[in-house]
Design a protein around this motif. Structure first.
Motif, PDB file in Angstrom:
ATOM      1  N   GLN A 200       0.873  -1.042   0.027  1.00 40.44           N
ATOM      2  CA  GLN A 200      -0.157  -0.080   0.157  1.00 40.44           C
ATOM      3  C   GLN A 200       0.800   1.135   0.045  1.00 40.44           C
ATOM      4  O   GLN A 200       1.833   1.256   0.702  1.00 40.44           O
ATOM      5  CB  GLN A 200      -1.092   0.004   1.136  1.00 40.44           C
ATOM      6  CG  GLN A 200      -2.063  -1.118   1.226  1.00 40.44           C
ATOM      7  CD  GLN A 200      -2.711  -0.992   2.419  1.00 40.44           C
ATOM      8  OE1 GLN A 200      -2.872  -0.074   3.178  1.00 40.44           O
ATOM      9  NE2 GLN A 200      -3.531  -2.181   2.672  1.00 40.44           N
TER      10      GLN A 200
ATOM     11  N   ALA B 296       0.279   4.092   1.187  1.00 38.17           N
ATOM     12  CA  ALA B 296       0.223   4.695   2.786  1.00 38.17           C
ATOM     13  C   ALA B 296       1.326   4.165   3.664  1.00 38.17           C
ATOM     14  O   ALA B 296       1.645   4.622   4.358  1.00 38.17           O
ATOM     15  CB  ALA B 296      -1.093   4.399   3.315  1.00 38.17           C
TER      16      ALA B 296
ATOM     17  N   HIS C 109       1.779   8.874  -1.704  1.00 39.01           N
ATOM     18  CA  HIS C 109       2.018   8.437  -0.335  1.00 39.01           C
ATOM     19  C   HIS C 109       2.070   9.302   0.898  1.00 39.01           C
ATOM     20  O   HIS C 109       1.523   9.232   1.978  1.00 39.01           O
ATOM     21  CB  HIS C 109       3.332   7.809  -0.335  1.00 39.01           C
ATOM     22  CG  HIS C 109       4.009   7.606   0.948  1.00 39.01           C
ATOM     23  ND1 HIS C 109       4.015   6.690   1.850  1.00 39.01           N
ATOM     24  CD2 HIS C 109       4.948   8.148   1.461  1.00 39.01           C
ATOM     25  CE1 HIS C 109       4.631   6.625   2.986  1.00 39.01           C
ATOM     26  NE2 HIS C 109       5.361   7.831   2.795  1.00 39.01           N
TER      27      HIS C 109
ATOM     28  N   ASN D 194      -1.585  10.545   1.613  1.00 38.90           N
ATOM     29  CA  ASN D 194      -2.192   9.498   2.299  1.00 38.90           C
ATOM     30  C   ASN D 194      -1.514   9.046   3.939  1.00 38.90           C
ATOM     31  O   ASN D 194      -1.958   8.205   4.743  1.00 38.90           O
ATOM     32  CB  ASN D 194      -2.381   8.120   1.610  1.00 38.90           C
ATOM     33  CG  ASN D 194      -3.310   8.403   0.668  1.00 38.90           C
ATOM     34  OD1 ASN D 194      -4.445   9.068   0.700  1.00 38.90           O
ATOM     35  ND2 ASN D 194      -3.207   7.620  -0.611  1.00 38.90           N
TER      36      ASN D 194
ATOM     37  N   ARG E 221       3.169  17.334   1.981  1.00 37.80           N
ATOM     38  CA  ARG E 221       2.321  17.037   0.804  1.00 37.80           C
ATOM     39  C   ARG E 221       2.759  18.166  -0.120  1.00 37.80           C
ATOM     40  O   ARG E 221       2.744  18.031  -1.436  1.00 37.80           O
ATOM     41  CB  ARG E 221       0.773  17.665   1.178  1.00 37.80           C
ATOM     42  CG  ARG E 221       0.067  16.102   1.871  1.00 37.80           C
ATOM     43  CD  ARG E 221      -1.395  16.562   2.362  1.00 37.80           C
ATOM     44  NE  ARG E 221      -2.005  15.450   2.935  1.00 37.80           N
ATOM     45  CZ  ARG E 221      -3.002  15.685   3.629  1.00 37.80           C
ATOM     46  NH1 ARG E 221      -3.788  16.624   3.483  1.00 37.80           N
ATOM     47  NH2 ARG E 221      -3.610  14.639   4.292  1.00 37.80           N
TER      48      ARG E 221
ATOM     49  N   MET F 171      -8.865   7.527  -5.534  1.00 38.78           N
ATOM     50  CA  MET F 171      -8.090   8.266  -4.577  1.00 38.78           C
ATOM     51  C   MET F 171      -8.960   9.337  -4.046  1.00 38.78           C
ATOM     52  O   MET F 171     -10.016   9.843  -4.667  1.00 38.78           O
ATOM     53  CB  MET F 171      -7.080   8.873  -5.339  1.00 38.78           C
ATOM     54  CG  MET F 171      -5.838   8.053  -5.634  1.00 38.78           C
ATOM     55  SD  MET F 171      -5.108   7.369  -4.098  1.00 38.78           S
ATOM     56  CE  MET F 171      -4.066   6.035  -4.612  1.00 38.78           C
TER      57      MET F 171
ATOM     58  N   VAL G 275      -6.075  13.724  -2.499  1.00 39.94           N
ATOM     59  CA  VAL G 275      -5.163  13.454  -3.619  1.00 39.94           C
ATOM     60  C   VAL G 275      -5.374  14.158  -4.909  1.00 39.94           C
ATOM     61  O   VAL G 275      -4.469  14.680  -5.595  1.00 39.94           O
ATOM     62  CB  VAL G 275      -5.069  12.000  -3.776  1.00 39.94           C
ATOM     63  CG1 VAL G 275      -4.089  11.600  -4.826  1.00 39.94           C
ATOM     64  CG2 VAL G 275      -4.549  11.222  -2.375  1.00 39.94           C
TER      65      VAL G 275
ATOM     66  N   GLY H 198      -7.923   3.567  -2.627  1.00 40.87           N
ATOM     67  CA  GLY H 198      -7.047   4.475  -2.032  1.00 40.87           C
ATOM     68  C   GLY H 198      -5.608   3.899  -2.095  1.00 40.87           C
ATOM     69  O   GLY H 198      -4.644   4.240  -1.551  1.00 40.87           O
ATOM     70  N   GLU H 199      -5.395   2.814  -3.123  1.00 38.82           N
ATOM     71  CA  GLU H 199      -4.057   2.096  -2.981  1.00 38.82           C
ATOM     72  C   GLU H 199      -3.510   2.460  -4.471  1.00 38.82           C
ATOM     73  O   GLU H 199      -4.387   2.199  -5.306  1.00 38.82           O
ATOM     74  CB  GLU H 199      -3.928   0.795  -2.512  1.00 38.82           C
ATOM     75  CG  GLU H 199      -4.346   0.425  -1.305  1.00 38.82           C
ATOM     76  CD  GLU H 199      -4.374  -0.828  -1.077  1.00 38.82           C
ATOM     77  OE1 GLU H 199      -3.895  -1.670  -1.833  1.00 38.82           O
ATOM     78  OE2 GLU H 199      -4.922  -1.377   0.006  1.00 38.82           O
TER      79      GLU H 199
END
Length: 578
Positions: free
Chosen positions: A7, A9, A184, A187, A199, A236, A240, A314-315
């Motif tokens: 993942q 994250a 990454h 998240n 970010r 996403m 994102v 979300g991955e």
């Protein structure tokens, strides 16, 4: 069995996922596991870099430039004001590349120096492909993907091309890796006070990489479409999408001035034609390998990779990143080119990175499926005692290590590295099957023309002071790239050379003055493009019309020497009619 990808994250410093660093036969265990995984990742990235550099260095000095390389060679050696002057009228799309090449050729101006930045960029791209595979899957997937990229003949071709396309491919691969890192960061589970800075910096790095890439060649803007599809496949969250949209908007603002200027220079791609029915097959073979022993297994492995779910919400998975990169830029450009021809395979070289990533993921899935299907080894069980417990055999601590030490190392080596080495051997076989293609690509005859051969032919046959006429003016590129062959000749039509006039091949005199200059000549050398000697060619420029008229009416050919892409012909004045 689905291809397991970590993942996004998961922090980069965290131990590798169970699929790559679990205990047991599939990977290392214990306190040394993180170090082993890190070492494997370093090897997975560096090995493709070295292989790509070695393949690209092989035969890099072909002994001649072709026309596009010659443009780079002569423009990048001009002064910066002269380059800027040129970009207002032609080749604005390559302006940043010329500026980057200016200091390179200022240090040493030859063909190897001309191609060395492309070679380095191709090696970096192979490493970036490996880094993507390592981050999205496991080190062995990255290793295989990077090596597959390195041995692909298309990558090797543009590694030896003195143009911007290998640099564009490196920028696209780098921006894709930065996209993964930006997702990454978006998240990340860090404290809220620290997340915004990470970010912002991650999206700024991503936007900067894409901006440089599209300034190297504006058609690389299609990478944004591929990245948007990746985010859509991964479903996403809004945060994102907001970060990506801001970065993409900044890239489009940076690109806008270049797009406006280059749209006025659209005549430079007037030679392109709408893609035909064999274009897709040709591109497929270029991306995977032109030989049948490579093409079939390559497509099978890609199909295996795509049988797994592309991603979870979300991955970012490897297929979700690689598939849009592979398909969307070429497909979009092909569709547009049906009505507005813009397609050429070099314009989508950067999409090649998606193919080896998918093939490596398919190979990984195949090996892990085979490992699951193996039956466990059977061992005889000792009879249980009266209490139901199985007695443990007595162990001699003095002799047990001696008995077990010998097979322990080979077993550990096979478990940890055997599968990776098996894939490396398969890539080596693919390379061997394509050596003939790579060798043939190093022959100057494989390019559309060889300007060094034209210049050598002129030097051998022209006498000092001989007049020479270039038909059309673009035929002057051999004299610009290799002036030593034409140093003793006199250019009849030239009024201002390229650096002074802000053009690629100089500005020629008007039709009246050209006719006057030709009137006093008894012999004339003509360096012509093959199409210019065909009856069907009707130029629109008055000077070119005068060239055709005077040469056809007042001169007759005496000798002709044909070189690939050019014709060198001697004319003498037609005797008066009696």
């Amino acid at each position: 069995m689905a291809v397991k990808c970590p993942q996004v994250a998961v922090p980069a410093s965290a131990p590798a996922p169970a699929s790559s660093a679990s205990s047991g036969p599939s990977g290392p265990s214990g306190p040394s596991a993180p170090f082993a995984v890190a070492s494997a990742s370093v090897v997975a990235v560096l090995a493709p870099v070295l292989v790509m550099f070695g393949i690209g260095l092989w035969g890099i000095d072909r002994g001649g430039m072709w026309r596009d390389e010659a443009v780079t060679f002569q423009v990048a050696r001009r002064s910066l004001p002269q380059i800027w002057h040129l970009l207002h009228s032609v080749d604005a799309v390559h302006g940043l590349y010329y500026l980057l090449m200016h200091p390179v050729l200022a240090v040493h101006a030859d063909e190897v120096a001309l191609r060395l930045p492309s070679l380095c960029a191709a090696a970096v791209t192979a490493g970036l492909v490996a880094a993507l595979g390592t981050r999205l899957a496991r080190p062995r997937v990255g290793l295989w993907a990077g090596l597959l990229y390195a041995v692909t003949p298309m990558a090797g071709h543009f590694a030896q091309e003195g143009r911007s396309y290998a640099l564009v491919a490196a920028g696209a691969a780098g921006s894709t890796l930065l996209l993964v890192r930006a997702v990454h960061a978006a998240n990340s589970g860090e404290p809220r006070a620290r997340v915004p800075a990470r970010r912002v910096s991650a999206w700024c790095a991503y936007g900067g990489a894409v901006a440089v890439t599209v300034l190297l060649h504006e058609l690389a803007v299609l990478i944004l479409l591929a990245h948007a599809a990746t985010l859509a496949l991964a479903r996403m969250p809004r945060r994102v999408w907001r970060g990506w949209a801001r970065a993409a908007g900044a890239v489009l603002l940076v690109l806008l001035p270049l797009a406006l200027v280059s749209s006025g220079q659209a005549g430079q791609v007037a030679w392109l034609r709408p893609p035909g029915g064999d274009t897709v097959e040709s591109l497929l073979r270029a991306f995977t390998g032109p030989t049948q022993p490579v093409l079939g297994p390559y497509l099978l492995l890609i199909a295996l990779a795509l049988r797994a779910p592309l991603t979870r919400r979300g991955e970012l998975s490897l297929p979700a990143v690689a598939l849009p990169l592979l398909l969307l830029p070429p497909a979009t450009l092909l569709a547009v080119s049906r009505h507005w021809p813009l397609y050429d395979d070099r314009y989508v070289l950067y999409a090649l990175a998606g193919a080896p990533l998918l093939a490596a993921a398919g190979a990984d899935r195949l090996l892990r499926t085979a490992a699951r299907l193996r039956l466990p080894a059977r061992h005889p069980r000792a009879p249980a005692d009266a209490g139901g417990a199985t007695p443990v055999p007595a162990r001699d601590d003095r002799t047990a290590p001696a008995r077990n030490a010998a097979p322990a190392l080979p077993r550990a080596f096979r478990a940890r590295y055997g599968a990776a080495l098996l894939g490396v051997v398969a890539v080596g076989l693919a390379f061997v099957s394509q050596v003939s293609v790579l060798r043939a690509d190093r022959d100057p005859a494989r390019r559309p023309d060889n300007l060094a051969a034209v210049s050598a032919a002129a030097a051998e046959r022209m006498s000092p002071g001989d007049p020479v006429l270039f038909l059309p003016a673009i035929g002057r590129r051999a004299a610009v790239a290799y002036p030593q062959g034409f140093r003793s000749a006199r250019d009849v039509a030239l009024r201002e050379p390229g650096p002074v006039s802000g053009t690629l091949y100089g500005r020629e005199t008007g039709p009246g003055e050209l006719r006057r200059r030709l009137d006093g000549l008894d012999r004339l050398w003509v360096v012509a493009e093959p199409y210019a000697l065909r009856p069907s060619w009707h130029p629109a420029e008055p000077t070119e019309q005068v060239k055709l008229a005077v040469v056809g009416e007042e001169f007759v050919p005496r000798a002709e020497f044909v070189r690939k892409g050019s014709v060198l012909r001697l004319y003498v004045r037609r005797p008066p009619a009696t």
